[in-house]
Design a protein around this motif. Structure first.
Motif, PDB file in Angstrom:
ATOM      1  N   LEU A  32       0.825  -1.202   0.000  1.00 21.84           N
ATOM      2  CA  LEU A  32       0.000   0.000   0.000  1.00 21.84           C
ATOM      3  C   LEU A  32       0.864   1.259   0.000  1.00 21.84           C
ATOM      4  CD1 LEU A  32      -2.902   1.000   0.040  1.00 21.84           C
ATOM      5  CD2 LEU A  32      -2.812   0.942   2.526  1.00 21.84           C
ATOM      6  N   LEU A  33       1.941   1.255   0.753  1.00 21.67           N
ATOM      7  CA  LEU A  33       2.842   2.401   0.778  1.00 21.67           C
ATOM      8  C   LEU A  33       3.479   2.627  -0.599  1.00 21.67           C
ATOM      9  CD1 LEU A  33       3.807   4.550   2.735  1.00 21.67           C
ATOM     10  CD2 LEU A  33       5.721   3.064   3.305  1.00 21.67           C
ATOM     11  N   VAL A  34       3.857   1.552  -1.264  1.00 23.44           N
ATOM     12  CA  VAL A  34       4.405   1.662  -2.629  1.00 23.44           C
ATOM     13  C   VAL A  34       3.329   2.208  -3.571  1.00 23.44           C
ATOM     14  CG1 VAL A  34       5.283   0.333  -4.588  1.00 23.44           C
ATOM     15  CG2 VAL A  34       6.134  -0.135  -2.280  1.00 23.44           C
ATOM     16  N   TRP A  35       2.100   1.726  -3.429  1.00 22.42           N
ATOM     17  CA  TRP A  35       1.000   2.187  -4.281  1.00 22.42           C
ATOM     18  C   TRP A  35       0.715   3.665  -4.071  1.00 22.42           C
ATOM     19  CZ3 TRP A  35      -4.050   3.909  -3.242  1.00 22.42           C
ATOM     20  CH2 TRP A  35      -4.875   3.991  -4.350  1.00 22.42           C
ATOM     21  N   ILE A  36       0.693   4.115  -2.812  1.00 20.74           N
ATOM     22  CA  ILE A  36       0.429   5.532  -2.519  1.00 20.74           C
ATOM     23  C   ILE A  36       1.537   6.403  -3.105  1.00 20.74           C
ATOM     24  CG2 ILE A  36       0.254   7.247  -0.671  1.00 20.74           C
ATOM     25  CD1 ILE A  36      -1.056   5.017   1.039  1.00 20.74           C
ATOM     26  N   THR A  37       2.780   5.955  -2.980  1.00 17.24           N
ATOM     27  CA  THR A  37       3.903   6.704  -3.546  1.00 17.24           C
ATOM     28  C   THR A  37       3.770   6.810  -5.064  1.00 17.24           C
ATOM     29  OG1 THR A  37       5.335   5.951  -1.751  1.00 17.24           O
ATOM     30  CG2 THR A  37       6.415   6.801  -3.726  1.00 17.24           C
ATOM     31  N   ALA A  38       3.446   5.704  -5.710  1.00 17.27           N
ATOM     32  CA  ALA A  38       3.264   5.722  -7.164  1.00 17.27           C
ATOM     33  C   ALA A  38       2.095   6.627  -7.552  1.00 17.27           C
ATOM     34  CB  ALA A  38       3.032   4.305  -7.679  1.00 17.27           C
ATOM     35  N   TRP A  39       1.027   6.601  -6.776  1.00 17.54           N
ATOM     36  CA  TRP A  39      -0.136   7.460  -7.040  1.00 17.54           C
ATOM     37  C   TRP A  39       0.272   8.932  -6.966  1.00 17.54           C
ATOM     38  CZ3 TRP A  39      -5.301   6.269  -8.096  1.00 17.54           C
ATOM     39  CH2 TRP A  39      -6.185   7.331  -8.048  1.00 17.54           C
ATOM     40  N   PHE A  40       1.056   9.285  -5.933  1.00 15.11           N
ATOM     41  CA  PHE A  40       1.488  10.677  -5.810  1.00 15.11           C
ATOM     42  C   PHE A  40       2.392  11.086  -6.963  1.00 15.11           C
ATOM     43  CE2 PHE A  40       4.698  13.763  -4.486  1.00 15.11           C
ATOM     44  CZ  PHE A  40       3.867  14.873  -4.371  1.00 15.11           C
ATOM     45  N   ALA A  42       2.452   9.944  -9.950  1.00 17.13           N
ATOM     46  CA  ALA A  42       1.668  10.035 -11.185  1.00 17.13           C
ATOM     47  C   ALA A  42       0.705  11.221 -11.188  1.00 17.13           C
ATOM     48  CB  ALA A  42       0.893   8.739 -11.402  1.00 17.13           C
ATOM     49  N   ARG A  43       0.067  11.505 -10.037  1.00 14.04           N
ATOM     50  CA  ARG A  43      -1.005  12.506  -9.998  1.00 14.04           C
ATOM     51  C   ARG A  43      -0.598  13.841  -9.383  1.00 14.04           C
ATOM     52  NH1 ARG A  43      -6.287  10.180 -11.101  1.00 14.04           N
ATOM     53  NH2 ARG A  43      -6.868  12.294 -10.580  1.00 14.04           N
ATOM     54  N   ARG A  44       0.401  13.862  -8.530  1.00 14.44           N
ATOM     55  CA  ARG A  44       0.871  15.070  -7.848  1.00 14.44           C
ATOM     56  C   ARG A  44      -0.246  15.776  -7.076  1.00 14.44           C
ATOM     57  NH1 ARG A  44       4.762  13.571 -10.716  1.00 14.44           N
ATOM     58  NH2 ARG A  44       6.731  14.561 -10.982  1.00 14.44           N
ATOM     59  N   GLU A  45      -1.044  15.008  -6.321  1.00 18.08           N
ATOM     60  CA  GLU A  45      -2.141  15.578  -5.546  1.00 18.08           C
ATOM     61  C   GLU A  45      -1.690  15.821  -4.108  1.00 18.08           C
ATOM     62  OE1 GLU A  45      -5.864  13.476  -7.872  1.00 18.08           O
ATOM     63  OE2 GLU A  45      -5.093  12.546  -6.060  1.00 18.08           O
ATOM     64  N   LEU A  46      -2.060  16.970  -3.556  1.00 16.61           N
ATOM     65  CA  LEU A  46      -1.673  17.328  -2.197  1.00 16.61           C
ATOM     66  C   LEU A  46      -2.280  16.362  -1.175  1.00 16.61           C
ATOM     67  CD1 LEU A  46      -0.062  19.334  -0.552  1.00 16.61           C
ATOM     68  CD2 LEU A  46      -2.073  20.794  -0.457  1.00 16.61           C
ATOM     69  N   GLN A  47      -3.495  15.933  -1.413  1.00 16.11           N
ATOM     70  CA  GLN A  47      -4.160  14.991  -0.491  1.00 16.11           C
ATOM     71  C   GLN A  47      -3.375  13.676  -0.419  1.00 16.11           C
ATOM     72  OE1 GLN A  47      -6.635  16.088   1.220  1.00 16.11           O
ATOM     73  NE2 GLN A  47      -7.299  14.273   2.268  1.00 16.11           N
ATOM     74  N   THR A  48      -2.886  13.209  -1.550  1.00 16.47           N
ATOM     75  CA  THR A  48      -2.102  11.976  -1.579  1.00 16.47           C
ATOM     76  C   THR A  48      -0.770  12.175  -0.874  1.00 16.47           C
ATOM     77  OG1 THR A  48      -3.127  11.493  -3.715  1.00 16.47           O
ATOM     78  CG2 THR A  48      -1.249  10.150  -3.084  1.00 16.47           C
TER      79      THR A  48
END
Length: 124
Positions: A32-40, A42-48
């Protein structure tokens, strides 16, 4: 001597399918931590980013508190680090706190004056 890395040291009885599935689920926070990092990335969202920073700080606080309290694990434990605070309990507390702030700050819904307090109490 050799010492196992406690983040990935998971055991189960050979041939136990449920035990193997549970062992894999135990590793899900790392995935999950790897997924959240990849999400950030890719998307550059402040919430992430706030979720990622909060998760990393949560782990750091847990490590510091374990070193401060130095409470031994019960006899027979396969882990060699200190037992309190529980990684799972602290992470659950972080996830609930994060979800509650997300609920109150970001979520809009019909009859939110009724549902947000109800959902908040259910989360606690």
């Amino acid at each position: 001597g050799l010492k196992p890395l406690s983040l990935t040291y998971v055991t189960y009885y050979e041939g136990d399918a449920i035990g193997k599935a549970a062992a894999l689920v135990t590793l899900s926070p790392i995935a999950l931590l790897v997924w959240i990092t990849a999400w950030f990335v890719a998307r550059r969202e402040l919430q992430t980013l706030s979720l990622l920073v909060g998760a990393v700080l949560n782990v750091g606080v847990c490590v510091v508190l374990k070193q401060y309290w130095r409470q031994l694990r019960p006899s027979g434990s396969t882990l060699h680090d200190f037992g309190m605070p529980s990684n799972h309990s602290q992470t659950t507390g972080f996830v609930v706190a994060y979800a509650l702030q997300l609920l109150w700050r970001e979520v809009t819904m019909i009859h939110q004056g009724f549902w947000k307090p109800i959902l908040s109490l259910a989360g606690l």
